[in-house]
Design a protein around this motif. Structure first.
Motif, PDB file in Angstrom:
ATOM      1  N   UNK A 139       0.812  -1.211   0.000  1.00 38.56           N
ATOM      2  CA  UNK A 139       0.000   0.000   0.000  1.00 38.56           C
ATOM      3  C   UNK A 139       0.849   1.266   0.000  1.00 38.56           C
ATOM      4  N   UNK A 140       2.017   1.198   0.654  1.00 39.42           N
ATOM      5  CA  UNK A 140       2.889   2.372   0.732  1.00 39.42           C
ATOM      6  C   UNK A 140       4.343   1.903   0.721  1.00 39.42           C
ATOM      7  N   UNK A 141       4.904   1.653  -0.467  1.00 42.70           N
ATOM      8  CA  UNK A 141       6.241   1.045  -0.568  1.00 42.70           C
ATOM      9  C   UNK A 141       7.355   1.851   0.086  1.00 42.70           C
ATOM     10  N   UNK A 142       7.206   3.179   0.157  1.00 47.70           N
ATOM     11  CA  UNK A 142       8.302   4.003   0.682  1.00 47.70           C
ATOM     12  C   UNK A 142       8.094   4.417   2.130  1.00 47.70           C
ATOM     13  N   UNK A 143       7.164   3.784   2.812  1.00 48.13           N
ATOM     14  CA  UNK A 143       6.958   4.089   4.231  1.00 48.13           C
ATOM     15  C   UNK A 143       8.113   3.507   5.039  1.00 48.13           C
ATOM     16  N   UNK A 144       8.979   4.348   5.636  1.00 48.29           N
ATOM     17  CA  UNK A 144      10.168   3.816   6.303  1.00 48.29           C
ATOM     18  C   UNK A 144       9.852   2.975   7.534  1.00 48.29           C
ATOM     19  N   UNK A 145       8.774   3.326   8.255  1.00 45.83           N
ATOM     20  CA  UNK A 145       8.414   2.554   9.441  1.00 45.83           C
ATOM     21  C   UNK A 145       8.037   1.131   9.068  1.00 45.83           C
TER      22      UNK A 145
END
Length: 589
Positions: A389-395
């Motif tokens: 859903x959000x590939x660049x979410x660092x968490x």
């Protein structure tokens, strides 16, 4: 001295020929070593040593060519050779030089070709993230919007808006968005855009200000080229606070359009609004503001504000997701897991039921499943869904690395941890996770470097010297372990580290005192660490006694059981294998 006769003698003794041949052949050999040895993972120090020996050999070859001659009868001292006799070296040196030169040129161009076509791989050094070799063109860092309201109490609002923009941009396909931890390190704007861009590895920066007055807000946003600091565009938004959510989406769309990236349009779902309640949104922003400060008191404040947000809007999925994360931290930090973990699970499940397409909701649920419930397969499934859903979410990437390493898949965990660092290069949490993965993988030099980077980024953080101490313990370096343990800012973690360091040093009296202090003050929250100390001391029964306590307490250290090198001495024991199975980890052979 007759220089003319001296140089004539050099020529007669073939010194010139030997020098030229040695230089050409030596250079070709050095080129070959530099190209071939790395293929076989020969360490750099060995390559440097061989090249150094080639250099040292040059004067030796010159001396030998002066003192000896090669003749048809064999090698003789020059003084014993008849100058009128032919020498076997003849013109052979010319052919040697030509072949060596051709070989050298061929290896040079081969090296240039392979360097240009080589598959990139991760650099061992964490510092690599600060100066990427090639900055992606579709990349951006949202700098904290400056609060110009005149009231420091409104800073939570400008910070929260910055974080909302990071989250909104993170939904855009193929756009690299740097995480909050790294972006917020440049809040004071003391460095030039080019320097910020290089440190974060991005081509563009989103900068701006927020002025909040009564029920009105003015946001000035500017997209800046990180290379030269030139503004690509600037725009002003004057809105009523009730329209703040539309403003956030409008800014995200404008940035995406200026970068010529396909925004969430005909084929993509639009970025969902988190809530329609201004009061709920304000309470959430304040809760988030306190949650990222990472200490027990502020975690409690964060819970209070998330409670308020949910009271204003009972369907506020993002508030549920972040409250879930805070509950897991509070439970493990205080040892009150039996009350905190069920709340974390309930909040995460509620978030997913309200917003099935919210990445933060699936990440929260995945972390609860793996860390709090020890259901690792389910946890990984939810975290993978969050990443989709959000590939660049660092968490999300950071949590994935932590859970993957628990299952023993070291290479995959390292790739994931390095990706989390790449997305948030100045995040102390991401460096800490990378240090954890590298330590478990036995890459001690790199684990130590990641630990030092974490301490540099957040020196007051708990466990900021953990990996440095544990690496020194593994190496049997008691003095380094003690020095690092004494720098640990957290009193309870320091007792754990001192108990290990003093034992490795051989000061058993000091080690016993540190261990006694650890047991007296932290038996509920650090039972697993107490077991680690006993394992290093080779007190096997005591180690298993405390591992059982940690299991009964659902201690957050237990998921590391399968891969923890400090417990290596316990692995052949049936009690260890039984615990691994009970925790839900892959069974050992």
């Amino acid at each position: 001295m007759n220089f003319k006769s001296f140089f004539a003698e050099l020529k007669r003794r073939n010194v010139y020929k030997v020098a030229v041949a040695y230089i050409v052949v030596g250079w070709a050999l050095a080129q070959g070593i530099a190209q071939v040895f790395p293929v076989f993972d020969v360490p750099n120090w060995a390559i440097r040593l061989i090249v150094l020996l080639i250099i040292i050999g040059f004067p030796v070859a010159i001396v030998l060519s002066w003192a000896f001659e090669i003749t048809p009868a064999g090698i003789k001292r020059t003084e014993d050779v008849d100058v009128k006799q032919p020498h076997t070296i003849g013109g052979a040196w010319i052919y040697i030089a030509i072949v060596g030169a051709l070989l050298s040129i061929g290896l040079f161009f081969l090296g240039r070709y392979t360097a240009g076509n080589a598959t990139p791989r991760y650099d061992a050094s964490p510092a690599r993230t600060e100066a990427a070799t090639a900055t992606p063109q579709k990349s951006i860092a949202v700098l904290p919007l400056l609060n110009e309201s005149g009231d420091p109490g409104d800073e939570y609002f400008s910070d929260g808006l910055s974080e909302e923009l990071i989250a909104a941009l993170g939904q855009i396909k193929d756009l690299k968005v740097i995480g909050r931890s790294s972006s917020f390190r440049f809040k004071d704007r003391k460095e030039a855009p080019k320097m910020i861009g290089e440190k974060l590895g991005v081509s563009t920066l989103l900068d701006g200000t927020v002025r909040k007055q009564g029920d009105r807000v003015r946001i000035v946003a500017a997209l800046v080229n990180a290379t030269d600091g030139i503004q690509l565009w600037t725009r002003t938004f004057d809105r009523d606070l009730k329209d703040i959510f539309a403003v956030q989406e409008e800014i995200a769309r404008a940035v995406a359009e200026s970068l010529r990236i396909t925004l969430l349009g005909s084929k993509e779902k639009s970025v969902p609004m988190a809530t329609n309640s201004v009061e709920a949104h304000n309470a959430y922003l304040q809760g988030h503001f306190y949650s990222v400060r990472r200490n027990a008191e502020d975690y409690r404040k964060a819970i209070e504000y998330f409670d308020q947000a949910i009271q204003f809007d009972p369907d506020y999925a993002l508030a549920y997701a972040e409250r879930s994360e805070v509950w897991t931290v509070i439970g493990d930090l205080t040892g009150q897991r039996s009350t905190a973990f069920p709340k974390a699970r309930s909040d995460a499940e509620k978030a997913v039921s309200i917003a099935p397409s919210l990445a933060e909701a699936h990440a929260a649920l995945g972390w609860v499943r793996a860390f709090a419930e020890w259901k690792f397969a389910e946890g990984l499934s939810e975290l993978q869904r969050a990443k989709e859903l959000s590939p660049t979410n660092p968490t999300t990437n950071d949590l994935l690395a932590r859970v993957i390493v628990y299952t023993g898949r070291m290479e995959e965990a390292e790739r994931q941890a390095r990706q989390a660092v790449d997305l948030d290069p100045l995040s102390a949490a991401a460096q800490f996770t990378l240090g954890r993965v590298l330590f478990y993988a036995g890459k001690l030099d790199e684990a130590d470097a990641a630990g030092r980077k974490m301490a540099e980024l957040q020196p007051s953080a708990s466990s900021s010297h953990r990996w440095q101490v544990l690496v020194a313990v593994q190496r049997g370096d008691g003095e380094t372990a003690l020095r690092e343990a004494q720098l640990e800012p957290d009193d309870t973690i320091r007792s754990f580290e001192l108990a290990l360091a003093q034992y490795i040093r051989g000061d058993h009296k000091a080690a016993d005192a540190a261990l006694a202090d650890l047991i007296a003050n932290s038996r509920d929250s650090l039972a697993y660490q107490i077991a680690q100390v006993y394992a290093v001391r080779h007190e096997v029964d005591k180690a298993f006694e405390w591992l059982q306590i940690a299991f009964d307490n659902h201690d957050g250290g237990m998921p590391s059981l399968l891969v923890d090198p400090l417990l290596r001495g316990l692995r052949d024991d049936a009690r260890y294998k039984n615990l691994v199975v009970k925790v839900g980890l892959p069974a050992t052979s």
